[in-house]
Write a protein that holds these residues in place. Structure first.
Motif, PDB file in Angstrom:
ATOM      1  N   LEU A   1       9.860 -11.702  -3.488  1.00 25.12           N
ATOM      2  CA  LEU A   1       8.586 -11.747  -3.595  1.00 25.12           C
ATOM      3  C   LEU A   1       7.940 -12.795  -2.341  1.00 25.12           C
ATOM      4  N   ILE A   2       6.956 -12.273  -1.738  1.00 25.57           N
ATOM      5  CA  ILE A   2       6.332 -12.950  -0.665  1.00 25.57           C
ATOM      6  C   ILE A   2       4.862 -13.492  -1.104  1.00 25.57           C
ATOM      7  N   SER A   3       4.224 -14.247  -1.092  1.00 24.56           N
ATOM      8  CA  SER A   3       2.843 -14.604  -1.163  1.00 24.56           C
ATOM      9  C   SER A   3       2.386 -15.364  -0.095  1.00 24.56           C
ATOM     10  N   HIS A   4       1.011 -15.305   0.335  1.00 21.62           N
ATOM     11  CA  HIS A   4       0.316 -15.764   1.434  1.00 21.62           C
ATOM     12  C   HIS A   4      -1.234 -15.676   1.007  1.00 21.62           C
ATOM     13  N   PRO A   5      -1.904 -16.492   1.803  1.00 23.04           N
ATOM     14  CA  PRO A   5      -3.439 -16.387   1.762  1.00 23.04           C
ATOM     15  C   PRO A   5      -3.830 -14.985   2.115  1.00 23.04           C
ATOM     16  N   ALA A   6      -4.673 -14.214   1.323  1.00 23.43           N
ATOM     17  CA  ALA A   6      -4.701 -12.554   1.678  1.00 23.43           C
ATOM     18  C   ALA A   6      -5.804 -12.625   2.855  1.00 23.43           C
ATOM     19  N   PRO A   7      -6.554 -13.474   3.204  1.00 26.94           N
ATOM     20  CA  PRO A   7      -7.306 -13.438   4.595  1.00 26.94           C
ATOM     21  C   PRO A   7      -6.462 -13.402   6.012  1.00 26.94           C
ATOM     22  N   LEU A   8      -5.302 -13.906   5.708  1.00 27.94           N
ATOM     23  CA  LEU A   8      -4.536 -13.556   7.037  1.00 27.94           C
ATOM     24  C   LEU A   8      -4.088 -12.204   7.099  1.00 27.94           C
ATOM     25  N   ARG A   9      -4.295 -11.630   8.318  1.00 31.22           N
ATOM     26  CA  ARG A   9      -4.060 -10.218   8.278  1.00 31.22           C
ATOM     27  C   ARG A   9      -2.632  -9.808   8.452  1.00 31.22           C
ATOM     28  N   HIS A  10      -2.230  -8.763   7.708  1.00 29.77           N
ATOM     29  CA  HIS A  10      -0.929  -8.407   7.457  1.00 29.77           C
ATOM     30  C   HIS A  10      -0.481  -6.976   7.654  1.00 29.77           C
ATOM     31  N   ARG A  11       0.801  -6.841   7.743  1.00 33.91           N
ATOM     32  CA  ARG A  11       0.948  -5.349   7.449  1.00 33.91           C
ATOM     33  C   ARG A  11       2.359  -5.231   7.253  1.00 33.91           C
ATOM     34  N   TRP A  12       3.037  -3.968   6.554  1.00 35.05           N
ATOM     35  CA  TRP A  12       4.165  -3.744   6.107  1.00 35.05           C
ATOM     36  C   TRP A  12       4.835  -2.692   6.970  1.00 35.05           C
ATOM     37  N   LEU A  13       5.951  -2.555   7.197  1.00 34.14           N
ATOM     38  CA  LEU A  13       6.917  -1.650   7.743  1.00 34.14           C
ATOM     39  C   LEU A  13       8.081  -1.420   7.139  1.00 34.14           C
ATOM     40  N   LEU A  14       8.523   0.060   6.829  1.00 31.17           N
ATOM     41  CA  LEU A  14       9.558   0.314   6.267  1.00 31.17           C
ATOM     42  C   LEU A  14      10.771  -0.079   7.242  1.00 31.17           C
ATOM     43  N   VAL A  15      11.810  -0.485   6.684  1.00 31.09           N
ATOM     44  CA  VAL A  15      13.146  -0.873   7.344  1.00 31.09           C
ATOM     45  C   VAL A  15      13.941   0.486   7.468  1.00 31.09           C
ATOM     46  N   ASP A  16      14.291   0.538   8.543  1.00 25.05           N
ATOM     47  CA  ASP A  16      15.105   2.161   8.996  1.00 25.05           C
ATOM     48  C   ASP A  16      14.369   3.194   8.286  1.00 25.05           C
ATOM     49  N   ASN A  17      13.158   3.306   7.898  1.00 22.79           N
ATOM     50  CA  ASN A  17      12.676   4.295   7.346  1.00 22.79           C
ATOM     51  C   ASN A  17      13.256   4.590   5.907  1.00 22.79           C
ATOM     52  N   ARG A  18      13.631   3.645   5.273  1.00 21.29           N
ATOM     53  CA  ARG A  18      14.242   3.992   4.002  1.00 21.29           C
ATOM     54  C   ARG A  18      13.074   3.511   2.967  1.00 21.29           C
ATOM     55  N   PRO A  19      13.009   4.457   1.794  1.00 24.54           N
ATOM     56  CA  PRO A  19      11.856   4.445   0.865  1.00 24.54           C
ATOM     57  C   PRO A  19      12.014   2.839   0.062  1.00 24.54           C
ATOM     58  N   ALA A  20      10.669   2.530  -0.291  1.00 25.26           N
ATOM     59  CA  ALA A  20      10.528   1.345  -0.933  1.00 25.26           C
ATOM     60  C   ALA A  20       9.588   1.442  -2.136  1.00 25.26           C
ATOM     61  N   HIS A  21       9.947   0.584  -3.085  1.00 18.63           N
ATOM     62  CA  HIS A  21       8.934   0.468  -4.141  1.00 18.63           C
ATOM     63  C   HIS A  21       8.452  -0.800  -4.392  1.00 18.63           C
ATOM     64  N   VAL A  22       7.165  -1.052  -4.445  1.00 17.00           N
ATOM     65  CA  VAL A  22       6.536  -2.455  -4.045  1.00 17.00           C
ATOM     66  C   VAL A  22       5.554  -2.633  -5.113  1.00 17.00           C
ATOM     67  N   LEU A  23       5.352  -3.740  -5.574  1.00 18.30           N
ATOM     68  CA  LEU A  23       3.876  -4.276  -6.500  1.00 18.30           C
ATOM     69  C   LEU A  23       3.051  -5.233  -5.418  1.00 18.30           C
ATOM     70  N   MET A  24       2.089  -4.880  -5.102  1.00 22.61           N
ATOM     71  CA  MET A  24       0.998  -5.733  -4.609  1.00 22.61           C
ATOM     72  C   MET A  24       0.144  -6.407  -5.598  1.00 22.61           C
ATOM     73  N   VAL A  25      -0.113  -7.844  -5.519  1.00 21.08           N
ATOM     74  CA  VAL A  25      -1.036  -8.376  -6.545  1.00 21.08           C
ATOM     75  C   VAL A  25      -2.137  -9.135  -5.505  1.00 21.08           C
ATOM     76  N   ILE A  26      -3.165  -9.076  -5.770  1.00 17.18           N
ATOM     77  CA  ILE A  26      -4.254  -9.709  -5.207  1.00 17.18           C
ATOM     78  C   ILE A  26      -5.241 -10.467  -6.266  1.00 17.18           C
ATOM     79  N   THR A  27      -5.440 -11.755  -5.992  1.00 13.37           N
ATOM     80  CA  THR A  27      -6.105 -12.653  -6.872  1.00 13.37           C
ATOM     81  C   THR A  27      -7.339 -13.271  -5.845  1.00 13.37           C
TER      82      THR A  27
END
Length: 192
Positions: free
Chosen positions: A165-191
């Motif tokens: 799990l990683i968390s950070h202030p949501a105002p920081l611009r962020h993006r995700w990238l798949l590693v080696d183009n392998r599928p991923a299953h992710v939950l994102m929570v924003i409060t």
């Protein structure tokens, strides 16, 4: 003949105590100060806040006046209306970008009143997820399975995998990238 009451009295007392404690703490008042103003003892207020005692109606009114709220704000409502179940095949789909190859997220919780969003992403190979995002509040990403590289502008690059799990202030611009183009299953929570 005795009528059965459909309430769990212990749970009701715990919820009432939690509501009173939350309002008292929000007002930054000590337990001793509130008890004195409401005309009750501090140990009794402590028992109420811990859910060990249920206040009488007179005490609820005194506490409400002391905390500058309505008596109803100190009494818990039914929890039935607060329970939400989202089945595996339910939830509104939300693309990460306006592109045909964008990964779709499944909105599990979106409650603007409580400022909480939970979105599930099942990201397949070659689906686009590289959009930069930011929003108010706090963001947490939990990887159910797979690997993600997460870039957080000005804060670094992070690789997170299954169970991370990683968390950070949501105002920081962020993006995700798949590693080696392998599928991923992710939950994102924003409060907020």
């Amino acid at each position: 003949m005795t009528a059965e009451v459909g309430f769990d009295e212990q749970a009701l007392a715990a919820r009432a105590g939690a509501a009173i404690r939350a309002i008292r703490e929000k007002r930054q008042l000590s337990m001793r100060e509130v008890a004195a103003r409401a005309g009750i003892s501090q140990p009794f207020l402590s028992q109420i806040e811990r859910g060990q005692s249920m206040p009488s109606m007179i005490t609820v009114y005194r506490l409400a006046q002391t905390l500058d709220v309505t008596p109803g704000e100190l009494l818990p409502t039914s929890t039935e209306s607060k329970v939400t179940v989202v089945r595996g095949d339910e939830g509104r789909l939300l693309p990460v970008a306006d592109r045909a190859d964008a990964a779709l997220g499944r909105v599990l919780v979106f409650n603007p009143d409580e400022k909480l969003q939970i979105i599930e992403y099942k990201i397949e190979r070659d689906q686009y997820i590289g959009e930069w995002f930011q929003s108010p509040g706090l963001l947490a990403v939990y990887v159910v399975s797979g690997l993600l590289d997460i870039e957080i502008e000005g804060a670094g690059d992070y690789r997170i995998g299954t169970g991370d799990l990683i968390s950070h202030p949501a105002p920081l611009r962020h993006r995700w990238l798949l590693v080696d183009n392998r599928p991923a299953h992710v939950l994102m929570v924003i409060t907020e």
